[in-house]
Design an enzyme around this catalytic site. Structure first.
Site, PDB file in Angstrom:
ATOM      1  N   HIS A  97      -3.560   6.120   3.521  1.00 28.02           N
ATOM      2  CA  HIS A  97      -4.303   4.938   3.075  1.00 28.02           C
ATOM      3  C   HIS A  97      -3.769   3.660   3.713  1.00 28.02           C
ATOM      4  O   HIS A  97      -4.532   2.853   4.272  1.00 28.02           O
ATOM      5  CB  HIS A  97      -4.227   4.869   1.553  1.00 28.02           C
ATOM      6  CG  HIS A  97      -5.071   3.823   0.919  1.00 28.02           C
ATOM      7  ND1 HIS A  97      -4.590   2.569   0.625  1.00 28.02           N
ATOM      8  CD2 HIS A  97      -6.359   3.842   0.487  1.00 28.02           C
ATOM      9  CE1 HIS A  97      -5.550   1.856   0.035  1.00 28.02           C
ATOM     10  NE2 HIS A  97      -6.634   2.605  -0.061  1.00 28.02           N
ATOM     11  N   ASP A 128       0.830  -1.193   0.000  1.00 30.65           N
ATOM     12  CA  ASP A 128       0.000   0.000   0.000  1.00 30.65           C
ATOM     13  C   ASP A 128       0.873   1.255   0.000  1.00 30.65           C
ATOM     14  O   ASP A 128       1.913   1.277  -0.669  1.00 30.65           O
ATOM     15  CB  ASP A 128      -0.904  -0.050   1.248  1.00 30.65           C
ATOM     16  CG  ASP A 128      -2.263   0.575   1.006  1.00 30.65           C
ATOM     17  OD1 ASP A 128      -2.330   1.811   0.883  1.00 30.65           O
ATOM     18  OD2 ASP A 128      -3.257  -0.162   0.945  1.00 30.65           O
ATOM     19  N   SER A 181     -11.250  -0.596  -0.376  1.00 29.36           N
ATOM     20  CA  SER A 181      -9.957  -0.670   0.313  1.00 29.36           C
ATOM     21  C   SER A 181     -10.141  -0.969   1.789  1.00 29.36           C
ATOM     22  O   SER A 181      -9.271  -1.565   2.422  1.00 29.36           O
ATOM     23  CB  SER A 181      -9.208   0.661   0.191  1.00 29.36           C
ATOM     24  OG  SER A 181      -8.462   0.737  -0.986  1.00 29.36           O
TER      25      SER A 181
END
Length: 352
Positions: free
Chosen positions: A179, A146, A335
């Site tokens: 994220h 990620d 996600s």
């Protein structure tokens, strides 16, 4: 690592355990893939001499994935044409654009922890799963491929495995987007009296940074990240990223992970579509759509034959990289759904 039979048993146990709490996805997204026309991935045949081939092509090498014998190069379309011609000679197996991939999320506002807004952890019965922690049989590492992770976040104290940054090419995969830290928190935030706890709060996180501060990366970085996770002992790989155009290089990397006994979990994408989305569309990948707090499919979640499960993904509370937010925010997207499944896979492996 596990045999094929063990992987099958774990996968079946995983599906049975999740279906009771998650909605099986029946409905539709896909983030648009941006072409990177000057950047290509070329897999050389085993008999080819790399230096000779590259000298003939006159291409600039920017990366190399030795485990897959894939060279990442910069070249114009005329050179790419010569590379395709080399396939006929047997020196090149394939050539493909090194396409752009993105993390699959939408960001919501930071907020204080509120039990009503942590519905995802209750819907998946995560607290009940924590009762199994004293009976765990093994240590499990989950690779989060990620944007990296905020290494000094309290939720991960003492439980970070060595990772790598394939963006800056160093051993400090620090999150500059948020994220990756959010995804990691859903998987494995600790039981420490602050914030929240992840699905597998004793699992280790291996941060592998392949996405930049804009939450974008390339397929070659994703493939390199997968190979790193294989070689450094991950039991589960979470891929909360993707594109509408796939990559043979990444497919081979995922196949290598599966052959090593690793469970690969990927986000379905956020376009409200049933069109193929990658890497979730590759064989054996556990594809995850997103649901909301009413346990119905989130409106922008992808759906279709490549999706195996659905998990909470709308307004999910988890850890964050920004001190100004207090270290926690709500985010929405597939996600956020995939790490619920990756965390449960880690919990099941640790228990078996």
């Amino acid at each position: 690592m596990f045999s094929n039979n063990s992987r099958t048993q774990i996968s079946k146990f995983l599906v049975v355990a999740i279906v009771a709490a998650f909605v099986l996805s029946l409905v539709p997204q896909a983030a648009s893939a941006q072409a990177a026309p000057q950047r290509y991935m070329i897999q050389l045949s085993a008999a080819a001499d790399r230096n000779t081939v590259l000298s003939t092509l006159n291409a600039q090498v920017v990366d190399y994935i030795p485990q897959l014998n894939v060279v990442v190069v910069l070249m114009d379309e005329s050179v790419a044409g010569r590379a395709r011609s080399a396939m006929a000679s047997g020196t090149v197996n394939f050539i493909e654009p090194d396409g752009i991939v993105t993390g699959d999320l939408e960001v919501a506002e930071p907020a204080l922890l509120d039990e009503a807004m942590t519905y995802g952890y209750h819907m998946t019965q995560s607290p009940e799963g924590w009762a199994l922690l004293p009976e765990m049989q093994r240590e499990v590492t989950i690779a989060v491929i990620d944007t990296g992770i905020k290494a000094d976040h309290a939720e991960f104290a003492g439980r970070l495995a060595p990772g790598y940054d394939f963006v800056s090419l160093d051993e400090t995969p620090e999150d500059d987007n948020g994220h990756g830290t959010h995804v990691a928190g859903i998987i494995a935030a600790g039981i420490n009296g602050v914030g929240h706890a992840g699905v597998c709060p004793t699992c280790k996180i291996m941060p592998v940074k392949v996405l930049n501060s804009r939450n974008q990366g390339t397929w070659s970085r994703v493939a390199s990240g997968i190979m790193f996770a294989i070689e450094h002992g991950a039991s589960v790989i979470n891929l909360s990223l993707g594109a509408t155009t796939g990559s043979e290089t990444v497919r081979l990397a995922i196949e290598a992970a599966q052959n090593a006994g690793i469970i690969v979990v990927a986000a379905a994408g956020n376009s409200g579509s049933s069109d193929p989305y990658f890497p979730v569309a590759y064989p054996g990948v556990v594809g995850v759509s997103a649901t909301d707090n009413q346990d119905v499919l989130w409106g922008l979640s992808n759906w279709g034959e490549n999706i195996d499960l659905a998990a909470p993904g709308s307004r999910i509370y988890s850890s964050y990289f920004d001190e100004a937010s207090g270290g926690y925010v709500y985010m929405t997207g597939t996600s956020m759904a995939a790490p619920f499944v990756a965390g449960l896979a880690g919990l099941v492996i640790a228990y078996t």
